[in-house]
Design a protein around this motif. Structure first.
Motif, short mmCIF file in Angstrom:
data_model
loop_
_atom_site.label_atom_id
_atom_site.label_comp_id
_atom_site.label_asym_id
_atom_site.label_seq_id
_atom_site.Cartn_x
_atom_site.Cartn_y
_atom_site.Cartn_z
N THR A 78 0.82 -1.22 0.00
CA THR A 78 0.00 0.00 0.00
C THR A 78 0.85 1.26 0.00
O THR A 78 0.53 2.23 -0.69
N PHE A 79 1.94 1.25 0.75
CA PHE A 79 2.76 2.44 0.93
C PHE A 79 4.07 2.30 0.17
O PHE A 79 4.95 1.54 0.57
N SER A 80 4.18 3.02 -0.91
CA SER A 80 5.30 2.91 -1.84
C SER A 80 6.47 3.79 -1.41
O SER A 80 6.29 4.89 -0.88
N SER A 81 7.69 3.30 -1.70
CA SER A 81 8.90 4.10 -1.49
C SER A 81 9.33 4.82 -2.76
O SER A 81 10.26 5.62 -2.72
N ASP A 82 8.68 4.54 -3.88
CA ASP A 82 9.02 5.17 -5.15
C ASP A 82 8.76 6.68 -5.06
O ASP A 82 7.72 7.12 -4.56
N LYS A 83 9.72 7.47 -5.54
CA LYS A 83 9.63 8.92 -5.36
C LYS A 83 9.45 9.69 -6.66
O LYS A 83 9.63 10.91 -6.68
N HIS A 84 9.11 9.02 -7.76
CA HIS A 84 8.94 9.75 -9.02
C HIS A 84 7.88 10.84 -8.90
O HIS A 84 8.08 11.97 -9.35
N ARG A 327 4.31 6.92 -0.13
CA ARG A 327 3.14 7.41 -0.87
C ARG A 327 2.10 6.31 -0.91
O ARG A 327 2.41 5.16 -1.24
N ALA A 328 0.89 6.64 -0.55
CA ALA A 328 -0.19 5.65 -0.52
C ALA A 328 -0.65 5.34 -1.94
O ALA A 328 -1.11 6.23 -2.66
N LEU A 329 -0.53 4.07 -2.33
CA LEU A 329 -0.96 3.66 -3.67
C LEU A 329 -2.47 3.46 -3.74
O LEU A 329 -3.05 3.40 -4.83
N ARG A 330 -3.11 3.35 -2.60
CA ARG A 330 -4.56 3.26 -2.53
C ARG A 330 -5.00 3.84 -1.19
O ARG A 330 -4.18 4.04 -0.29
N ALA A 331 -6.27 4.10 -1.06
CA ALA A 331 -6.78 4.64 0.19
C ALA A 331 -6.50 3.67 1.33
O ALA A 331 -6.54 2.45 1.15
N ALA A 332 -6.19 4.21 2.50
CA ALA A 332 -5.85 3.37 3.65
C ALA A 332 -6.23 4.10 4.93
O ALA A 332 -6.52 5.31 4.92
N VAL A 333 -6.22 3.35 6.03
CA VAL A 333 -6.48 3.92 7.35
C VAL A 333 -5.25 3.70 8.21
O VAL A 333 -4.78 2.56 8.34
N VAL A 334 -4.72 4.76 8.77
CA VAL A 334 -3.55 4.67 9.66
C VAL A 334 -3.89 5.35 10.97
O VAL A 334 -4.31 6.52 10.97
N GLY A 335 -3.73 4.64 12.07
CA GLY A 335 -4.02 5.22 13.37
C GLY A 335 -5.44 5.72 13.49
O GLY A 335 -5.71 6.71 14.19
N PRO A 340 -6.21 9.29 1.80
CA PRO A 340 -6.66 9.06 0.43
C PRO A 340 -5.57 8.42 -0.44
O PRO A 340 -4.39 8.45 -0.11
N GLU A 341 -5.98 7.83 -1.54
CA GLU A 341 -5.02 7.35 -2.52
C GLU A 341 -4.13 8.51 -2.96
O GLU A 341 -4.59 9.63 -3.18
N GLY A 342 -2.83 8.24 -3.04
CA GLY A 342 -1.88 9.27 -3.44
C GLY A 342 -1.34 10.10 -2.30
O GLY A 342 -0.47 10.96 -2.51
N ALA A 343 -1.81 9.86 -1.08
CA ALA A 343 -1.34 10.65 0.07
C ALA A 343 0.16 10.49 0.26
O ALA A 343 0.69 9.37 0.24
N LEU A 344 0.84 11.60 0.45
CA LEU A 344 2.26 11.59 0.79
C LEU A 344 2.38 11.56 2.31
O LEU A 344 1.75 12.39 3.00
N VAL A 345 3.15 10.62 2.82
CA VAL A 345 3.22 10.38 4.26
C VAL A 345 4.66 10.54 4.73
O VAL A 345 5.57 9.93 4.17
#
Length: 434
Positions: A78-84, A327-335, A340-345
């Motif tokens: 879900t959470f990508s390390s890719d930084k493009h 970066r979230a590749l899809r919507a997710a719930v944290v804490g 949302p999808e695409g969220a930078l964390v």
């Protein structure tokens, strides 16, 4: 004999709870006040308590709880390390910094991440790291001899920074007379990862990437002609790839050599420098550590265990790398907070490592702390590939320094690097007999 003249507050200025709460209430990585950079931990504590999953002004999210960071680290699908996506507006897609940071191991997902990590880990075996130790001990002792002859020095310039650049240089077999520019290149390239990039930082970082690439092209060409043992030489292993034909492109090879030279450099420099400044700030812990080291001097395994526990506590207490990103590749719930999808964390490692839900009395340096589940090396598939080497460097550098100079003292206030991501000092003058 010199009387210590540096009170702890000169190193990390005090911050009142009211001031920390005020910063936390308007917290923005792109507008950090100087007193936050000097001592971010009260602000981290306020964020953990009040808004552990904070929506930032730019639409990104800032995480400060240990459990939330672990959850993100674990869910690499879900959470990508890719930084493009993240780095395109920051650097521009035609920038040397963009090409570098989107090609290196740390900022990539499988399959590139898997191929590069497999090659590197094959050259950082237990045997290979054991082979490093005699040369590391000899290097440390030479540095200590030079400091002892003068009776004074700088913990960073004369010691901490000189160790990792030599070790990584040895792993890549960089000729000794060609290592001079490596530290400056590293600082410039990593400095460009700060949340706010100044024009000066950009120019320095891009120049460093270009110069490093030019140097490495010649080094790689020479290594192709004269390969070394791929079980011990990381560069030869990266060039030759695996027997199944898994090889890197020339661009991937060059940029991951830059990554290796940089990743093993500043973070280890900060580990050693932060540790020795911490011991000066915490004299009772220093005295306890010296006592335990003295008591185990004839029992090598226990002696090493004492140092190992201390190194992990330094990593927890003053994490060399304070921030990570996903970066979230899809919507997710944290804490409990929907992202949302695409969220930078932004993953705040420095805050998670002082989370009272995981660490008892987390604001206290405790060099006997056990079950130390710090996140200084990350967690999961992206956990630092060189963590065993970094720990070895820390144990030897700190242990042998204390054995030689148990009464060292800072002779002037140390100067922090003034960065949010990489926490360390640029100067820390000291005398050998305090």
């Amino acid at each position: 004999m010199v009387t210590p003249t540096v009170p702890p507050e000169a190193i990390t200025p005090p911050m009142t709870p009211e001031r920390a709460a005020a910063i936390a209430s308007t917290f923005d990585l792109h507008a950090l006040p100087p007193d936050f950079l000097a001592n971010p931990y009260p602000v981290y504590a306020a964020l953990r308590e009040r808004e552990p999953v904070r929506a930032m002004p730019d639409g990104s999210w800032f995480l400060t709880r240990h459990a939330d960071l672990v959850a993100v680290y674990r869910d690499a699908a879900t959470f990508s390390s890719d930084k493009h996506v993240e780095f395109a507006p920051k650097y521009g897609t035609d920038s040397p910094l963009y090409e570098h940071h989107t090609t290196s191991l740390v900022f990539n997902d499988p399959p590139l991440h898997t191929r590069v990590r497999k090659l590197i880990m094959g050259a950082l075996t237990r045997r290979a790291i054991a082979d490093v130790e005699p040369g590391l001990v000899a290097l440390v002792d030479r540095l200590l001899d030079a400091i002892e002859a003068r009776g004074q020095g700088d913990l960073i310039e004369d010691y901490a920074a000189a160790i990792p650049v030599e070790i990584i240089g040895n792993l890549l077999a960089v000729p000794h007379d060609e290592r001079g520019p490596l530290r400056g290149w590293s600082l410039a390239i990593l400095g460009a990862l700060e949340p706010v990039l100044t024009p000066v930082q950009r120019q320095a970082g891009e120049r460093a990437v270009r110069e490093m690439l030019e140097y490495l092209r010649a080094l790689v060409a020479d290594r192709r002609r004269h390969p070394l043992d791929p079980q011990r030489d990381v560069l030869t292993r990266l060039i030759q790839g695996e027997a199944d034909g898994q090889r890197l492109s020339e661009t991937e090879l060059l940029h991951n050599c830059i990554f290796l030279l940089n990743a093993g450099h500043e973070t280890t420099t900060n580990l050693i420098g932060n540790a020795l400044v911490c011991l000066h700030e915490w004299p009772q812990e220093k005295a306890r550590l010296l006592q335990r080291l003295h008591a185990t001097r004839d029992r090598p395994e226990q002696h090493e265990a004492v140092l190992a526990a201390a190194v992990d506590e330094f990593l927890r207490f003053e994490s060399s790398n304070q921030l990570g990103n996903r970066r979230a590749l899809r919507a997710a719930v944290v804490g409990g907070v929907p992202l949302p999808e695409g969220a930078l964390v932004t993953l705040c490692i420095g805050a998670a490592n002082r989370d009272p839900a995981v660490f008892a009395d987390p604001e206290r340096l405790d060099l006997t702390r056990s079950d130390n589940r710090h996140l200084a090396f990350g967690f999961g598939v992206h956990q630092c590939a060189g963590l065993s080497l970094a720990r070895l460097e820390g144990r030897i550098a700190i242990g042998r320094f204390l054995a030689r100079f148990p009464r060292y003292a800072l002779s002037a206030p140390p100067v922090r690097g003034g960065r949010a991501r990489f926490r360390g000092f640029v100067r820390a003058p000291f005398v050998t007999e305090g």
